[in-house]
Structure formats: structure tokens, C-alpha cells
Design an enzyme around this catalytic site. Structure first.
Site, PDB file in Angstrom:
ATOM      1  CE1 TYR A  22      -4.114  -1.620  -0.172  1.00 39.89           C
ATOM      2  CE2 TYR A  22      -3.461  -2.732   1.756  1.00 39.89           C
ATOM      3  CZ  TYR A  22      -4.221  -2.844   0.710  1.00 39.89           C
ATOM      4  OH  TYR A  22      -5.348  -3.388   0.818  1.00 39.89           O
TER       5      TYR A  22
ATOM      6  CG  ASN B 279     -12.553  -3.094   0.673  1.00 32.29           C
ATOM      7  OD1 ASN B 279     -11.693  -3.826   1.220  1.00 32.29           O
ATOM      8  ND2 ASN B 279     -12.074  -2.154  -0.069  1.00 32.29           N
TER       9      ASN B 279
ATOM     10  CG  HIS C  37      -5.486  -5.570  -3.143  1.00 32.43           C
ATOM     11  ND1 HIS C  37      -5.355  -4.288  -3.560  1.00 32.43           N
ATOM     12  CD2 HIS C  37      -4.688  -6.324  -3.984  1.00 32.43           C
ATOM     13  CE1 HIS C  37      -4.484  -4.109  -4.252  1.00 32.43           C
ATOM     14  NE2 HIS C  37      -3.898  -5.027  -4.640  1.00 32.43           N
TER      15      HIS C  37
END
Ligand code: IDP
Ligand code: MG
Length: 156
Positions: free
Chosen positions: A51, A114, A117
Site C-alpha cells: 500500500y 471490503n 483487493h
């Protein structure tokens, strides 16, 4: 070459909620090929590499805490335009915004948690696959039904 590889992570929430199978099934059913697969824990160091574009943002500390909290599944999947196809299957970043029919839109209601990825470009995919997989952990192989999933035009 139109056949691409992309990095998919089934995030810790997906693993904890017993959604490894349902999420993996979507990619297999679509016809994409699993060429790498492992259960692993993300370290803070790997998080900062993976990230790197988000380091310093307001949500970064929470993101790292979430991503390192429990094992995740790393997948390398292959197929025609795999990067774009997988991104469309995932849906928008926040589950609340993701369309029904997408992975985030069908399995989640959170913003940051969520479930999945997926690399956002072929260049990101190459970089991210290299962070998660050694060359010998990726496999090139034919499947019995491949001729009915992709043809010469798709491979050209
Ligand atoms: P993407 O995963 O759809 O490519 P990015 O913008 O690259 O979305 O963000 C990386 C991840 O960081 C997201 O999937 C999500 O888990 C988390 N994230 C991004 N923005 C926020 C936020 O505003 N709040 C909490 N988490 C966020
Ligand atoms: Mg992203």
C-alpha cells in the site's frame, strides 16, 4: 499479449467470514485461472510495500491494523484482461457503493473492510505479484477445458 495476471487478496474479513470459497468460486466460474494461491499473514512491512501509495493517508493506520490482524489469501489469477475483469467483479471500493452482483456489493456493507483487493493496472499487478509470490510459487499449466474458455483471438 492479451492474457494478463493480477494479484487478488481475500482480505482478513473474507477469511474470517468463511468467504474464501464463495469468492474463489466467482473467479473460477468466470473462467479465470488460479496460477498462485496461499494463506498467509501480512506483516507491517509488506503492508507498507503493498500500500505504498496510501502511506501517510488518514485511513492508513487502520488499514494496516485490519490487513495484519488475521490471515489472508493471496491469489494470482490469469486470463484475458484479468486486471480489468477482476476489478469489475470486485465493485467499487466501499461495499456500500458497490453494485449488487459484484463481490463487494454482494458480500459486504463496510467501507474499509471490503473483502478483496485486486491490482488496479497491469504495472501494479506485476509489482504486487512480485511482493506476494516467488517465481516458483506461480504455475503455468493447461486445464482440460481451456479451449472452451479462451481461443486464439483471446490469446493474440
Ligand atoms: P481499492 O482497494 O478499491 O483499490 P484503494 O483506494 O486503493 O481502493 O484503497 C485501498 C484500501 O484501503 C481499500 O480497499 C480499503 O480497504 C481501504 N480504504 C481506502 N479508503 C478508505 C477510507 O476512506 N476508509 C477506510 N478504509 C479505506
Ligand atoms: Mg487500490
Amino acid at each position: 499479449m492479451a492474457i494478463e495476471r493480477t494479484l487478488i487478496l481475500i482480505k482478513p474479513d473474507g477469511v474470517q467470514r468463511g468467504l474464501i470459497g464463495p469468492i474463489l468460486t466467482r473467479f473460477e466460474t468466470r473462467g479465470l485461472k488460479v496460477v498462485g494461491l496461499k494463506l498467509m499473514k501480512m506483516t507491517e512491512q509488506l503492508a507498507s510495500q503493498h500500500y505504498k501509495d496510501h502511506v501517510g493517508k488518514g485511513f492508513y493506520a487502520g488499514l494496516v491494523k485490519f490487513m495484519t490482524s488475521s490471515p489472508l489469501v493471496a491469489l494470482c489469477i490469469e486470463g484475458p484482461k484479468a486486471v480489468e475483469v477482476a476489478r469489475k467483479m470486485m465493485g467499487k471500493t466501499f461495499c456500500t457503493d458497490a453494485e449488487a452482483g459484484t463481490i463487494r456489493g454482494d458480500f459486504g456493507v463496510s467501507r474499509g473492510m471490503n473483502l478483496i483487493h485486486g491490482s488496479d493496472s497491469p504495472d501494479s499487478a506485476r509489482r504486487e505479484i512480485g511482493l506476494f509470490f516467488k517465481p516458483e510459487e506461480l504455475f503455468e499449466y493447461g486445464r482440460a477445458g481451456d479451449a472452451w474458455v479462451v481461443n486464439d483471438e483471446d490469446r493474440a
